[in-house]
Design a protein around this motif. Structure first.
Motif, PDB file in Angstrom:
ATOM      1  N   HIS A  44       0.861  -1.189   0.000  1.00 35.15           N
ATOM      2  CA  HIS A  44       0.000   0.000   0.000  1.00 35.15           C
ATOM      3  C   HIS A  44       0.892   1.231   0.000  1.00 35.15           C
ATOM      4  O   HIS A  44       1.522   1.565   1.004  1.00 35.15           O
ATOM      5  N   GLY A  45       0.960   1.908  -1.154  1.00 36.04           N
ATOM      6  CA  GLY A  45       1.827   3.066  -1.294  1.00 36.04           C
ATOM      7  C   GLY A  45       1.098   4.345  -1.633  1.00 36.04           C
ATOM      8  O   GLY A  45       1.677   5.232  -2.269  1.00 36.04           O
ATOM      9  N   VAL A  46      -0.164   4.459  -1.213  1.00 33.71           N
ATOM     10  CA  VAL A  46      -0.918   5.700  -1.420  1.00 33.71           C
ATOM     11  C   VAL A  46      -1.039   6.405  -0.069  1.00 33.71           C
ATOM     12  O   VAL A  46      -1.677   5.887   0.856  1.00 33.71           O
ATOM     13  N   PRO A  47      -0.439   7.588   0.083  1.00 33.78           N
ATOM     14  CA  PRO A  47      -0.451   8.250   1.391  1.00 33.78           C
ATOM     15  C   PRO A  47      -1.855   8.705   1.804  1.00 33.78           C
ATOM     16  O   PRO A  47      -2.719   8.981   0.968  1.00 33.78           O
ATOM     17  N   GLY A  48      -2.060   8.731   3.117  1.00 28.75           N
ATOM     18  CA  GLY A  48      -3.207   9.435   3.666  1.00 28.75           C
ATOM     19  C   GLY A  48      -4.515   8.698   3.733  1.00 28.75           C
ATOM     20  O   GLY A  48      -5.534   9.310   4.055  1.00 28.75           O
ATOM     21  N   LEU A  49      -4.536   7.386   3.455  1.00 24.97           N
ATOM     22  CA  LEU A  49      -5.820   6.702   3.453  1.00 24.97           C
ATOM     23  C   LEU A  49      -5.657   5.237   3.833  1.00 24.97           C
ATOM     24  O   LEU A  49      -4.866   4.512   3.234  1.00 24.97           O
ATOM     25  N   THR A  50      -6.399   4.813   4.851  1.00 26.48           N
ATOM     26  CA  THR A  50      -6.455   3.399   5.223  1.00 26.48           C
ATOM     27  C   THR A  50      -7.511   2.727   4.361  1.00 26.48           C
ATOM     28  O   THR A  50      -8.587   3.279   4.140  1.00 26.48           O
ATOM     29  N   ASN A  58     -14.085 -10.826  -2.643  1.00 25.31           N
ATOM     30  CA  ASN A  58     -13.756 -11.344  -1.311  1.00 25.31           C
ATOM     31  C   ASN A  58     -12.700 -10.473  -0.655  1.00 25.31           C
ATOM     32  O   ASN A  58     -11.711 -10.087  -1.294  1.00 25.31           O
ATOM     33  N   GLU A  59     -12.907 -10.166   0.623  1.00 29.60           N
ATOM     34  CA  GLU A  59     -11.970  -9.298   1.328  1.00 29.60           C
ATOM     35  C   GLU A  59     -10.632 -10.005   1.504  1.00 29.60           C
ATOM     36  O   GLU A  59     -10.541 -11.094   2.051  1.00 29.60           O
ATOM     37  N   LEU A  60      -9.589  -9.346   1.020  1.00 35.50           N
ATOM     38  CA  LEU A  60      -8.238  -9.872   1.131  1.00 35.50           C
ATOM     39  C   LEU A  60      -7.503  -9.254   2.307  1.00 35.50           C
ATOM     40  O   LEU A  60      -6.786  -9.931   3.042  1.00 35.50           O
ATOM     41  N   LEU A  61      -7.699  -7.937   2.504  1.00 38.70           N
ATOM     42  CA  LEU A  61      -7.062  -7.208   3.596  1.00 38.70           C
ATOM     43  C   LEU A  61      -8.031  -6.161   4.128  1.00 38.70           C
ATOM     44  O   LEU A  61      -8.779  -5.563   3.351  1.00 38.70           O
ATOM     45  N   SER A  62      -7.974  -5.920   5.436  1.00 39.42           N
ATOM     46  CA  SER A  62      -8.814  -4.873   6.022  1.00 39.42           C
ATOM     47  C   SER A  62      -7.958  -3.914   6.835  1.00 39.42           C
ATOM     48  O   SER A  62      -6.908  -4.301   7.383  1.00 39.42           O
ATOM     49  N   ASP A  63      -8.402  -2.657   6.888  1.00 37.63           N
ATOM     50  CA  ASP A  63      -7.701  -1.613   7.642  1.00 37.63           C
ATOM     51  C   ASP A  63      -6.211  -1.584   7.301  1.00 37.63           C
ATOM     52  O   ASP A  63      -5.344  -1.521   8.180  1.00 37.63           O
ATOM     53  N   PHE A  64      -5.924  -1.605   6.024  1.00 38.49           N
ATOM     54  CA  PHE A  64      -4.556  -1.670   5.514  1.00 38.49           C
ATOM     55  C   PHE A  64      -4.011  -0.250   5.420  1.00 38.49           C
ATOM     56  O   PHE A  64      -4.554   0.596   4.712  1.00 38.49           O
ATOM     57  N   GLU A  65      -2.905   0.019   6.116  1.00 39.21           N
ATOM     58  CA  GLU A  65      -2.392   1.378   6.249  1.00 39.21           C
ATOM     59  C   GLU A  65      -1.300   1.681   5.232  1.00 39.21           C
ATOM     60  O   GLU A  65      -0.574   0.781   4.787  1.00 39.21           O
ATOM     61  N   PRO A  66      -1.160   2.954   4.851  1.00 43.06           N
ATOM     62  CA  PRO A  66      -0.109   3.331   3.894  1.00 43.06           C
ATOM     63  C   PRO A  66       1.277   2.939   4.396  1.00 43.06           C
ATOM     64  O   PRO A  66       1.570   3.009   5.593  1.00 43.06           O
ATOM     65  N   GLY A  67       2.130   2.532   3.462  1.00 45.61           N
ATOM     66  CA  GLY A  67       3.489   2.126   3.808  1.00 45.61           C
ATOM     67  C   GLY A  67       3.594   0.720   4.321  1.00 45.61           C
ATOM     68  O   GLY A  67       4.655   0.324   4.817  1.00 45.61           O
ATOM     69  N   SER A  68       2.528  -0.086   4.179  1.00 48.10           N
ATOM     70  CA  SER A  68       2.529  -1.458   4.677  1.00 48.10           C
ATOM     71  C   SER A  68       2.697  -2.456   3.543  1.00 48.10           C
ATOM     72  O   SER A  68       2.232  -2.233   2.420  1.00 48.10           O
ATOM     73  N   VAL A  69       3.363  -3.572   3.863  1.00 49.46           N
ATOM     74  CA  VAL A  69       3.468  -4.707   2.949  1.00 49.46           C
ATOM     75  C   VAL A  69       2.833  -5.903   3.633  1.00 49.46           C
ATOM     76  O   VAL A  69       3.236  -6.282   4.736  1.00 49.46           O
ATOM     77  N   ALA A  70       1.824  -6.491   2.999  1.00 43.12           N
ATOM     78  CA  ALA A  70       1.147  -7.648   3.576  1.00 43.12           C
ATOM     79  C   ALA A  70       1.947  -8.907   3.278  1.00 43.12           C
ATOM     80  O   ALA A  70       2.572  -9.039   2.226  1.00 43.12           O
ATOM     81  N   ILE A  82      -9.169  -6.777  -8.679  1.00 42.33           N
ATOM     82  CA  ILE A  82      -8.700  -6.193  -7.420  1.00 42.33           C
ATOM     83  C   ILE A  82      -9.381  -4.851  -7.219  1.00 42.33           C
ATOM     84  O   ILE A  82      -9.353  -3.977  -8.100  1.00 42.33           O
ATOM     85  N   GLN A  83     -10.019  -4.698  -6.062  1.00 46.40           N
ATOM     86  CA  GLN A  83     -10.698  -3.452  -5.716  1.00 46.40           C
ATOM     87  C   GLN A  83     -10.162  -2.929  -4.390  1.00 46.40           C
ATOM     88  O   GLN A  83     -10.021  -3.686  -3.422  1.00 46.40           O
ATOM     89  N   VAL A  84      -9.849  -1.648  -4.383  1.00 44.97           N
ATOM     90  CA  VAL A  84      -9.350  -0.988  -3.177  1.00 44.97           C
ATOM     91  C   VAL A  84     -10.380   0.044  -2.748  1.00 44.97           C
ATOM     92  O   VAL A  84     -10.721   0.958  -3.508  1.00 44.97           O
ATOM     93  N   PHE A  85     -10.905  -0.123  -1.514  1.00 43.58           N
ATOM     94  CA  PHE A  85     -11.916   0.780  -0.971  1.00 43.58           C
ATOM     95  C   PHE A  85     -11.348   1.535   0.227  1.00 43.58           C
ATOM     96  O   PHE A  85     -10.489   1.019   0.946  1.00 43.58           O
ATOM     97  N   GLU A  86     -11.838   2.729   0.438  1.00 46.34           N
ATOM     98  CA  GLU A  86     -11.595   3.377   1.725  1.00 46.34           C
ATOM     99  C   GLU A  86     -12.132   2.457   2.808  1.00 46.34           C
ATOM    100  O   GLU A  86     -13.184   1.832   2.653  1.00 46.34           O
ATOM    101  N   ALA A  87     -11.370   2.306   3.887  1.00 44.51           N
ATOM    102  CA  ALA A  87     -11.726   1.336   4.920  1.00 44.51           C
ATOM    103  C   ALA A  87     -13.183   1.474   5.335  1.00 44.51           C
ATOM    104  O   ALA A  87     -13.651   2.572   5.645  1.00 44.51           O
ATOM    105  N   GLY A  88     -13.917   0.344   5.316  1.00 46.45           N
ATOM    106  CA  GLY A  88     -15.310   0.313   5.713  1.00 46.45           C
ATOM    107  C   GLY A  88     -16.293   0.674   4.622  1.00 46.45           C
ATOM    108  O   GLY A  88     -17.504   0.608   4.846  1.00 46.45           O
ATOM    109  N   LYS A  89     -15.818   1.014   3.418  1.00 44.81           N
ATOM    110  CA  LYS A  89     -16.706   1.445   2.343  1.00 44.81           C
ATOM    111  C   LYS A  89     -17.047   0.331   1.351  1.00 44.81           C
ATOM    112  O   LYS A  89     -17.896   0.514   0.486  1.00 44.81           O
TER     113      LYS A  89
END
Length: 280
Positions: A44-50, A58-70, A82-89
């Motif tokens: 996750h390399g997009v600043p400012g958004l979990t 199917n949910e792969l990751l939740s509450d994934f924070e910028p600068g993290s590698v799963a 692959i879909q990336v949503f603002e957390a909880g959206k």
């Protein structure tokens, strides 16, 4: 497709100082993948958004924070939405980023959510090279996934990768050890990120992501490390005096040739003795 990410990024503009997050848990390469599986991790390399990350609904990751590698997950090979949503959206809302990604059978891949050179959110899939690393070496890969111009990557002040563009990567096997790495604007000494110490251990593959936004002054580095891919040691044979002799492929061939010659030599000696006996 509507993207919510630019709004979130604009809200954080100017609030982040230059950061260097250059450590990450080591990821074992593990046993060889089966023919119909692949190992997939997410950066996750997009600043400012979990965010929450979905694959084929199917949910792969939740509450994934910028600068993290799963950590890598074993997935069936194939095509994934692959879909990336603002957390909880998710998953019924509009994804911030969406892309179909092909996951090859047997591959080790990382899907990176990041900014394009002009600051737009996007997804890029990279295949990780987890082949054996030569003895005494470490593999260094740099991926430019930042909203920034073309850059050079330096190790101990010397360029190792030049003219690297978003979203390209460059790879080389280098001597193991600790290096001081920084990222400069291409063809200049103007530092964009760094310097930062990278500990490149022998037999590891180290992926460094340059991410963030130059305009927002939050460029950063993040490493992803794969272990367990060191080359096997050269075979060691005991000599007649008990000394160990390391053989490369050519000398090993000569050694086997010499061993193969022993029975022929012994046969020759016996034949000579028989001839001598008949003469006596």
């Amino acid at each position: 497709m509507t993207s919510r990410l630019p709004l979130a990024i604009a809200a954080t503009a100017g609030t982040c100082a230059l950061a260097l997050g250059v450590t990450a848990p080591a990821l074992a390469a593990g046993p060889a993948n089966t023919d119909d599986k692949a190992m997939v991790s997410v950066f996750h390399g997009v600043p400012g958004l979990t965010v929450d990350v979905y694959a084929n609904g199917n949910e792969l990751l939740s509450d994934f924070e910028p600068g993290s590698v799963a950590a890598p997950q074993s997935l069936d090979a194939g095509t994934y939405d692959i879909q990336v949503f603002e957390a909880g959206k998710g998953p019924d809302g509009t994804p911030a980023i969406e892309k179909q990604v092909e996951v090859p059978a047997g591959a080790n891949a990382t899907v990176a959510a990041h900014l394009s050179a002009d600051g737009k959110p996007q997804l890029t899939a990279f295949v990780n090279d987890v082949s054996n690393v030569p003895a005494g070496k470490a593999r260094l890969t740099v991926r430019h996934v930042a909203a920034a111009p073309t850059v050079d990557v330096r190790a101990n002040g010397q360029p190792v990768f030049k003219n690297l563009e978003n979203p390209k990567e460059a790879t080389s096997d280098v001597g193991s050890g600790t290096i001081s790495a920084d990222v400069v604007l291409a063809g200049t000494d103007t530092v964009a990120v760094g310097p930062a110490d990278l500990n490149l251990k022998e037999g590891t593959s180290n992926v460094v992501y340059a991410w963030g936004s130059a305009d927002d002054k939050n460029l950063a580095l993040k490493t992803q490390t794969f272990t367990g891919i060191e080359s096997p040691p050269n075979p060691v044979h005991a000599g007649g005096n008990g000394a160990a002799l390391a053989l490369d492929s050519s000398s090993q061939w000569l050694a086997w040739a010499a061993v193969g010659a022993v029975p022929l030599t012994a046969t020759g000696v016996l034949a000579a003795r028989r001839v001598a006996g008949r003469r006596d």
